[in-house]
Design a protein around this motif. Structure first.
Motif, PDB file in Angstrom:
ATOM      1  N   LYS A  25       0.828  -1.202   0.000  1.00 33.61           N
ATOM      2  CA  LYS A  25       0.000   0.000   0.000  1.00 33.61           C
ATOM      3  C   LYS A  25       0.868   1.260   0.000  1.00 33.61           C
ATOM      4  N   GLU A  26       2.095   1.115  -0.505  1.00 29.05           N
ATOM      5  CA  GLU A  26       2.991   2.254  -0.563  1.00 29.05           C
ATOM      6  C   GLU A  26       2.433   3.305  -1.523  1.00 29.05           C
ATOM      7  N   LEU A  27       2.572   4.564  -1.149  1.00 31.10           N
ATOM      8  CA  LEU A  27       2.155   5.634  -2.043  1.00 31.10           C
ATOM      9  C   LEU A  27       3.186   5.754  -3.163  1.00 31.10           C
ATOM     10  N   PRO A  28       2.732   5.939  -4.398  1.00 35.87           N
ATOM     11  CA  PRO A  28       3.665   5.932  -5.536  1.00 35.87           C
ATOM     12  C   PRO A  28       4.609   7.131  -5.532  1.00 35.87           C
ATOM     13  N   GLU A  29       5.810   6.916  -6.057  1.00 32.85           N
ATOM     14  CA  GLU A  29       6.777   8.010  -6.188  1.00 32.85           C
ATOM     15  C   GLU A  29       6.292   9.032  -7.212  1.00 32.85           C
ATOM     16  N   ILE A  30       5.689   8.539  -8.282  1.00 29.99           N
ATOM     17  CA  ILE A  30       5.097   9.410  -9.301  1.00 29.99           C
ATOM     18  C   ILE A  30       3.605   9.114  -9.335  1.00 29.99           C
ATOM     19  N   LEU A  31       2.804  10.139  -9.169  1.00 33.01           N
ATOM     20  CA  LEU A  31       1.356   9.953  -9.109  1.00 33.01           C
ATOM     21  C   LEU A  31       0.727  10.329 -10.442  1.00 33.01           C
ATOM     22  N   THR A  32       0.098   9.364 -11.086  1.00 30.70           N
ATOM     23  CA  THR A  32      -0.667   9.651 -12.297  1.00 30.70           C
ATOM     24  C   THR A  32      -2.100   9.193 -12.063  1.00 30.70           C
ATOM     25  N   LEU A  33      -3.037  10.066 -12.323  1.00 25.44           N
ATOM     26  CA  LEU A  33      -4.452   9.787 -12.087  1.00 25.44           C
ATOM     27  C   LEU A  33      -5.235  10.095 -13.353  1.00 25.44           C
ATOM     28  N   THR A  34      -6.297   9.374 -13.562  1.00 28.07           N
ATOM     29  CA  THR A  34      -7.135   9.658 -14.722  1.00 28.07           C
ATOM     30  C   THR A  34      -8.599   9.441 -14.368  1.00 28.07           C
TER      31      THR A  34
END
Length: 513
Positions: free
Chosen positions: A197-206
């Protein structure tokens, strides 16, 4: 002027008609695989890509268009003499129109129990590459990825024998939005397969637009409603409107808050919400009993509010709801008689949401936009840290413990500083959104429409001083649930012991801002 077009689409909606109109305008059509077969079967003459490249499709169709003859024809700058000379030297003809939509990755991963290998095979490679090439060179190449734009392109060709710069610019923008969306879906799918459940280093959302809204939080603000891509069971984006005008920004925000609180309960429960805060919550032996409890908690605030229920609305409940004005009623279903009763009011919205109690919290994220950035966190899906710990001399009775747990769930979902009073699985008083805890306590007592004496109290965070316990004792509150963790915890415990109040620590706070 468009002389040559390359067409390769997964979604073949309208493609035959579009291709025929291009042929009428004298456009040569190049095509691949299934698109070429479809066009030929419908009488459209095409040149196959393999005939242009001199190289056959290979690797089960994985490699078709990744060739200099194709990309050179797309990327050449038409008013660059060196570029055009190279095309002539290499016997490459320009491609003026590119019509492409991509392998159905979203549809594939949306299927039940889709195999990983099938999902991977539906990642398009050549399509995005050509789209990006054409969009980069939009001054000279018209690129279409959405069938809804076919008519616009044909109309402009018929009127002006070319597609104007503004249209080509808009179509290129659509391409980069489309490919960005496509790549983000792939990244999200791969990330969600991981157990961590680690938060991503690069966040991409769509997100995909559900609808434009009449206005935002206030009438002078523009707004729209977007949804995450996926099944979204139990989510407001899947609700079916049975009656009433379109939802507003505030309607959606408030209803979502009501749904998230409702999901905490398994027994028949009704949640009333006003301006994202619960104004009444009740659990009962049936939905009518639950509604009456929720209503009686605060008959004033529920007026013009949102009602969410986790059981079908029956005619008795509908009759009671119809006595007041509410903006929205959302439930898993409505009896036929209940619908008839509620539809008598023109302005009420009735929303049906199957699987209304379905939780999608495990991998869900909570986002808050700040100026210049975004805050991201896991959804608050826990209630207690290591169970409940009684810290006072008096142990809560079985009934008090039941009400403490009920109140704690409500308190988790109201704005901090928040206090909830409850009795018999019914909120008695709610004090949300105060800048100090004693005011929240005082407001919950002062604004109560039901007798406070004999109720229990929940606090979303610890008591910094014993004044909250003193106020509770004065009001006749018999038990308290709170996280604990203050350096002055002992003062509050001693005050509770002094007045014979049972106190339970949860070990976990529930701030909500």
């Amino acid at each position: 002027m468009i002389k040559r077009a390359l067409i390769s689409v997964s979604d073949k909606t309208g493609i035959v008609e579009f291709a025929k109109k291009l042929k009428e305008l004298g456009v040569e059509i190049i095509s691949t695989g299934g698109t070429a077969r479809k066009l030929i079967e419908n009488g459209v003459e095409v040149t196959k890509v393999s005939d242009i490249t001199g190289f056959p499709e290979c690797l089960d169709g994985r490699v078709k268009t990744l060739h200099p003859v194709i990309h050179g024809g797309i990327l050449a700058i038409r008013d660059n003499e060196a570029h055009m000379a190279q095309l002539e030297e290499l016997n490459i003809k320009p491609i003026d129109l590119l019509v492409i939509n991509l392998y159905p990755f979203k549809q594939t991963i949306s299927k039940e129990n889709v195999e990983f290998d099938e999902a991977i095979e539906n990642i398009d490679i050549g399509g995005p590459t050509m789209l990006r090439s054409a969009a980069k060179n939009f001054k000279y190449v018209t690129v279409v990825t959405d069938p809804r734009d076919y008519d616009k392109v044909i109309d402009e060709l018929n009127e002006n024998n070319e597609v104007c710069y503004e249209t080509k610019y808009e179509l290129a923008l659509k391409v980069f939005e489309h490919t960005s969306h496509y790549d983000t879906l792939i990244a999200g799918y791969l990330r969600n397969r991981l157990d961590g459940k680690e938060l991503p280093e690069i966040l991409t959302l769509t997100y995909e637009k559900v609808s434009n809204l009449r206005y935002g939080e206030n009438p002078h603000q523009k707004a729209a409603f977007y949804k995450e891509v996926g099944k979204n069971e139990g989510s407001l984006v899947n609700a079916i409107k049975l009656h009433g005008k379109e939802l507003s920004f505030n309607n959606i925000n408030d209803t979502n808050g009501a749904l998230e609180l409702l999901k905490e309960y398994e027994e028949p429960t009704v949640v009333g919400v006003k301006h994202t805060n619960a104004c009444g919550v009740g659990s009962g032996y049936d939905i009518y009993d639950a509604y009456m409890k929720a209503y009686e908690c605060d008959p004033k605030s529920i007026f013009g509010g949102i009602i969410a229920a986790n059981r079908s609305i029956d005619y008795r409940t509908a009759e009671e709801i119809n006595k007041i004005f509410v903006e929205i009623v959302i439930a898993p279903d409505f009896d036929e008689e209940a619908l008839e009763i509620l539809k008598s009011k023109k302005n009420i919205r009735l929303l049906k949401l199957e699987n209304i109690s379905k939780k999608q919290w495990e991998r869900a994220m909570d986002m808050k936009k700040v100026n210049g950035g975004i805050l991201l966190q896991n959804v608050n899906c826990q209630l207690y840290k290591d169970g409940l710990k009684v810290v006072t001399e008096r142990i809560p009775t079985e009934k008090e413990m039941e009400d403490l747990k009920f109140a704690w769930k409500v308190c988790k979902h109201i704005k901090s500083n928040g206090i909830v009073l409850a009795r018999n699985k019914q909120t008695v008083g709610i004090g949300p959104g105060q800048v100090n805890r004693i005011w929240a306590v005082e407001n919950s007592i002062k604004q109560a429409f039901i007798e406070v004496k004999g109720s229990v109290m929940a606090s979303d965070a610890f008591f910094p001083f014993s004044d909250c316990v003193e106020a509770a004792a004065k009001a006749g509150i018999t038990a308290i649930i709170q996280p604990g963790g203050s350096i002055r915890d002992q003062e509050s415990i001693e005050a509770a012991n002094k007045y014979g109040i049972a106190m339970v620590f949860t070990g976990m706070r529930h701030f909500k801002h």
